[in-house]
Design a protein around this motif. Sequence first.
Motif, PDB file in Angstrom:
ATOM      1  N   PHE A 132       0.865  -1.266   0.224  1.00 31.55           N
ATOM      2  CA  PHE A 132       0.073  -0.136   0.047  1.00 31.55           C
ATOM      3  C   PHE A 132       0.882   1.319  -0.161  1.00 31.55           C
ATOM      4  O   PHE A 132       1.807   1.499   0.866  1.00 31.55           O
ATOM      5  N   GLY A 133       0.465   2.346  -0.927  1.00 37.19           N
ATOM      6  CA  GLY A 133       1.174   3.478  -0.660  1.00 37.19           C
ATOM      7  C   GLY A 133       1.564   3.954  -2.332  1.00 37.19           C
ATOM      8  O   GLY A 133       1.070   3.272  -3.310  1.00 37.19           O
ATOM      9  N   PRO A 134       2.294   4.840  -2.379  1.00 37.33           N
ATOM     10  CA  PRO A 134       3.256   5.404  -1.177  1.00 37.33           C
ATOM     11  C   PRO A 134       2.528   6.651  -0.677  1.00 37.33           C
ATOM     12  O   PRO A 134       1.628   7.082  -1.010  1.00 37.33           O
ATOM     13  N   PHE A 135       2.869   6.314   0.798  1.00 36.51           N
ATOM     14  CA  PHE A 135       2.222   7.423   1.686  1.00 36.51           C
ATOM     15  C   PHE A 135       3.107   8.472   2.167  1.00 36.51           C
ATOM     16  O   PHE A 135       4.438   8.406   2.070  1.00 36.51           O
ATOM     17  N   SER A 136       2.436   9.778   2.203  1.00 39.41           N
ATOM     18  CA  SER A 136       3.507  10.993   2.769  1.00 39.41           C
ATOM     19  C   SER A 136       4.076  10.525   4.217  1.00 39.41           C
ATOM     20  O   SER A 136       3.501   9.970   4.893  1.00 39.41           O
ATOM     21  N   THR A 137       5.457  11.027   4.295  1.00 34.97           N
ATOM     22  CA  THR A 137       5.976  11.080   5.474  1.00 34.97           C
ATOM     23  C   THR A 137       5.698  12.486   6.314  1.00 34.97           C
ATOM     24  O   THR A 137       6.782  12.540   7.360  1.00 34.97           O
ATOM     25  N   GLU A 138       5.119  13.452   5.915  1.00 36.34           N
ATOM     26  CA  GLU A 138       4.856  14.694   6.550  1.00 36.34           C
ATOM     27  C   GLU A 138       4.314  14.331   7.795  1.00 36.34           C
ATOM     28  O   GLU A 138       3.483  13.639   8.057  1.00 36.34           O
ATOM     29  N   PRO A 139       4.869  15.207   8.782  1.00 37.76           N
ATOM     30  CA  PRO A 139       4.370  14.860  10.215  1.00 37.76           C
ATOM     31  C   PRO A 139       2.858  15.213  10.563  1.00 37.76           C
ATOM     32  O   PRO A 139       2.315  14.682  11.364  1.00 37.76           O
ATOM     33  N   ASP A 140       2.117  15.875   9.527  1.00 34.15           N
ATOM     34  CA  ASP A 140       0.803  16.354   9.861  1.00 34.15           C
ATOM     35  C   ASP A 140      -0.014  15.372   8.883  1.00 34.15           C
ATOM     36  O   ASP A 140      -1.481  15.667   8.736  1.00 34.15           O
ATOM     37  N   GLY A 141       0.610  14.430   8.575  1.00 38.03           N
ATOM     38  CA  GLY A 141      -0.379  13.652   7.551  1.00 38.03           C
ATOM     39  C   GLY A 141      -0.899  12.452   8.072  1.00 38.03           C
ATOM     40  O   GLY A 141      -1.654  11.552   7.425  1.00 38.03           O
TER      41      GLY A 141
END
Length: 785
Positions: A488-497
């Motif tokens: 599954f992904g790609p997912f953001s790695t931004e801390p607010d995500g």
Amino acid sequence: MGPRDVNLTSTPVRTETEATDTPPLLIHPVGGGDLGWPPMATSPSPIDFHGGPDDRRPLRKVFDGLTETGTEIGALLLVATTNVHGPSRQPFVEHAQRMRTLLCSTEGLCGRSFPDEHVHTVQVAEPTARHSVEPMKQILTALDPDECILTSGTGSYAIGAGVLLAGIETGKPVTLLPVDATSAAYRLADLIRPHDTLRNWLLRHRFWDELAAADDTNADIWRLLAARQRADISLAEATIAHPGLRAGHLGKLTELWPTVQAAFFERLARGEALDHSLLRTWFTQRISKPTSKENAGVPVSVQRVIEDLAGELGDPEAHGGAARIKEARRRISPVPRARHAALVCDAEFIDFFEKTTPHDAHLAPPEARHRPLPSSLLVNADQWEKSDLVPTLLKERGLTPWPVLGSGDILVLMCVGMAPKNDPGDTEGHAAVRKVIDWASRHRGSLARPGRVRLRLLASDQTMDRAEAWVNLARSTAPAGALDGAVFGPFSTEPDGVTDISTAILADLGKAKPTGRYGSTSLRDVDEVLLVINSGKPVTVNGMIAAGVQWSLEAACPLRVAELGRDRALRSVIREADLTLCRLGVDARIARLASSAVRRLDTRTAWQLLSNASPSLTATRNAAAEFHGDLYGTAPLAMDTDARYALACQRLELIAHALADEPWPACYTAIESLRPGLFNWGPWKLLMQEAPALRSLNRLRNESPYAHLLDKLRDAKRTQPSTKNIRLSKTPPSRDRVVELLHQSATELRALRSAGNHSNERDQDLVARYTRLGEQLDDLGKDAR
């Protein structure tokens, strides 16, 4: 220890008279970033706690962010390990103590200074969740904060996970604060939507009575299915067809043998106490009533062996059923392919029959259940389910059932982090994947049927290739058909995500639509959800946890967590955690189902359900187990006759109280609760001569579908040219008649006690305990909606 290390004997605890709206406790796991080391550093470097304008330390970012949002903190807790690991030559707890000294000094640290009594440190043995939970529970209990803020994105994620679990266990709200995005703080519980999932649990576990109470619109259907589960066709016979219930479906509900099959398979899935007699009843009828197509392939000599076996097993006075099946199997060669004959000749099935039909089998703990079920039994279950009307009835109401005996599949969710630079072949990652699959496979072996490990890896842009390699490895090493893997992904790695990540995972999990039949590819039909806490961005791991909890609620199945790490020899290890995350939603639903089971005296089901709950329900699980033993347990050899009579009276009065509206289950449960647990076969026969009401109860029990009604109807057809004079009823006796017999039986047993020991004052003890346990479970399940 430093002056403010955790010392539970001297740490001040807030009194009841002090204010309860104190600012939150900030909890910070100390990591390499606090020392000025780059991410994933492996070589020792100079230590710099302060940093600078262009190189802010994690605590500086947190303090600045809290100032910007106007958030006060009441105290600071630094969490650090006592072992030496990574690039540090000293334990991280020593670095934490130096940080504490600076924080309590005049100059401060990272722009803040605190009074000495407001900064604490707590030691954990290793950077793992399992080593962090207990010390964190202790200090949270001692400090008793109203609220906690846990920094996320620095230090060991596993330590933070341990803090989070400790907060859940101690009931302290924990807000996760991303170090690099303090304005994006969140609580894990806020990402989970437990509402509107109770129906899933009632439907999956086929709690039809409770569905009738919760769903007025379809209550008539649920009541008919509840009666079917009791093997009672009288309600269906009295019901008139209408547009929502066609005459053909209604007619099916009036047929006794399909009704008994439904009761057997639905109760078998739940592990209820009635299974053990129903297994013999179902098996005997199944081998004595094969289809014409099945019988056509069976030699006449084998047909006679099977007919003789059915006659022996149908005798209420006969015992040793498994030995009789073994003897019949010895006489059959070669084994026919017909499904009913295959049951007789299946060594797995005979072993299952031998272990589950004894009267004390249901006293074994839930984990001792015989799993997986014999393949020949599963084949027959699938054959029955193809003709079952429940999927059609539910589809017409916009609902989809679950396979009655489950799918055998387990969903595993796991994040994929960056590969270590010093491991170009990703040896560590490959070993970790194998450990995870082995763990999941062991769990799969405890399910009713063999299934697949449904491995779903969660990756970012930077880790997609590594995740695909892991999936390919898993596919190539797993036995054929045992694993289904995907990324599954790609997912953001931004801390607010985190919210977006959780939502995206749930969308991926729900892509395949369920069918309600065995063989469904839908991930909604999995039998367990397993979460692997491992390395990876905290935002992704937390999003995975929230999605995993939510999916277990929607799939109405148990939720388990394991921690993936390395041992002291740096080998990949996986260790199962407890069931703490169940407190975020699963617990309430389990308690609600267990309450319903207890009220029907399906106490083994309650015991079994509660074994999948968090530690907060352990005491209730133990109470349910003890109550189950008091209702069905075997009397100690030293128990005298008067004490046996007294306990028998308690059991009969409880059954009259709890099962007044379920006549056949009441008759069956009454006899099963008395013999042979309290009265072995010899004393029981004598008791039958001295207690006419109990003798009548025993006769009604033998004439119930749970016991020998089908046997007696078969015998009557063989011995009479017409069935019109058969006096056996396919419908249960009246409620009032059964309740009267239960009370009369208790009176008879009371009269048999020694002179001066006829008091009935304590005969209501079990009733009182039953009421308390039900109320306790109701309270625990009140939030289930």
